[in-house]
Scaffold this motif. Sequence first.
Motif, PDB file in Angstrom:
ATOM      1  N   ARG A  54       0.892  -1.327  -0.155  1.00  0.00           N
ATOM      2  CA  ARG A  54       0.049   0.061  -0.210  1.00  0.00           C
ATOM      3  C   ARG A  54       1.043   1.271  -0.025  1.00  0.00           C
ATOM      4  N   LEU A  55       1.978   1.143   0.907  1.00  0.00           N
ATOM      5  CA  LEU A  55       2.767   2.553   0.936  1.00  0.00           C
ATOM      6  C   LEU A  55       3.574   2.651  -0.367  1.00  0.00           C
ATOM      7  N   THR A  56       3.879   1.419  -1.018  1.00  0.00           N
ATOM      8  CA  THR A  56       4.704   1.569  -2.564  1.00  0.00           C
ATOM      9  C   THR A  56       3.639   2.084  -3.389  1.00  0.00           C
ATOM     10  N   ALA A  57       2.455   1.537  -3.380  1.00  0.00           N
ATOM     11  CA  ALA A  57       1.266   1.860  -4.397  1.00  0.00           C
ATOM     12  C   ALA A  57       1.033   3.537  -4.266  1.00  0.00           C
ATOM     13  N   ALA A  58       0.945   3.889  -3.023  1.00  0.00           N
ATOM     14  CA  ALA A  58       0.652   5.485  -3.032  1.00  0.00           C
ATOM     15  C   ALA A  58       1.898   6.316  -3.221  1.00  0.00           C
ATOM     16  N   TYR A  88      18.037   5.265 -11.074  1.00  0.00           N
ATOM     17  CA  TYR A  88      17.138   4.480 -11.450  1.00  0.00           C
ATOM     18  C   TYR A  88      16.385   5.206 -12.793  1.00  0.00           C
ATOM     19  N   LYS A  89      16.933   6.281 -13.217  1.00  0.00           N
ATOM     20  CA  LYS A  89      16.321   6.945 -14.325  1.00  0.00           C
ATOM     21  C   LYS A  89      14.817   7.150 -14.140  1.00  0.00           C
ATOM     22  N   PRO A 115       9.262   2.850  -9.830  1.00  0.00           N
ATOM     23  CA  PRO A 115       9.015   1.387  -8.780  1.00  0.00           C
ATOM     24  C   PRO A 115      10.318   0.613  -8.421  1.00  0.00           C
ATOM     25  N   ASP A 116      11.322   0.668  -9.217  1.00  0.00           N
ATOM     26  CA  ASP A 116      12.521   0.135  -9.046  1.00  0.00           C
ATOM     27  C   ASP A 116      13.267   1.005  -7.896  1.00  0.00           C
TER      28      ASP A 116
END
Length: 222
Positions: free
Chosen positions: A134-138, A193-194, A198-199
């Motif tokens: 959830r935190l990654t998606a936000a 990461y350019k 997400p990476d």
Amino acid sequence: MLSRAVCGTGRQLAPALGYLGSRQKHSLPDLPYDYGALEPHINAQIMQLHHSKHHAAYVNNLNDTEEKYKEALAKGDVTAQIALQPALKFNGGGHINHSIFWTNLSPNGGGEPKGELLEAIKRDFGSFDKFKERLTAASVGVQGSGWGWLGFNKERGHLQIAACPNQDPLQGTTGLIPLLGIDVWEHAYYLQYKNVRPDYLKAIWNVINWENVTERYMACKK
């Protein structure tokens, strides 16, 4: 000191603006580790530029803006005071956010939190993995520049995930107390990461300082 894990971080930046006449200037906090300490997850070049250039600019601009605000207060110039509010919010937020961010990271980080924080995460999100998702998606979903946050809702006694645009400070704009912030401005990751945010977000979990996040959580529960 801004990097100290305390409840209500925003209150450390400065006293009420009415007392600017006696305030001390803000300063760039030292990092608690070397620029290269978070490699390979965040490289030294990014950390050096992010800290010594970007965060330093927020500090310098905040000091300059507060001086102008002090002059506007002395003159009773309400129009000038209002006009300075966006700069105070942007640069003050940048200083608050980054001062939290540096302490949220550690070369000895990663893994999962323990104790009461882990139990609270399981209670409020179902599991640690669901919380990470959830935190990654936000954070991925922030349009343009901004931050993903794990915050504490003092009134409800629960953890909440939030996203803030630009340098909007979490507590000053949502009332949530900041525990963990993830910077998704491109200057935080682009050189490594350019444009693949997400990476970067996958990598940053390897250096999250759960001890610091736990200290912030425990301080806010008191």
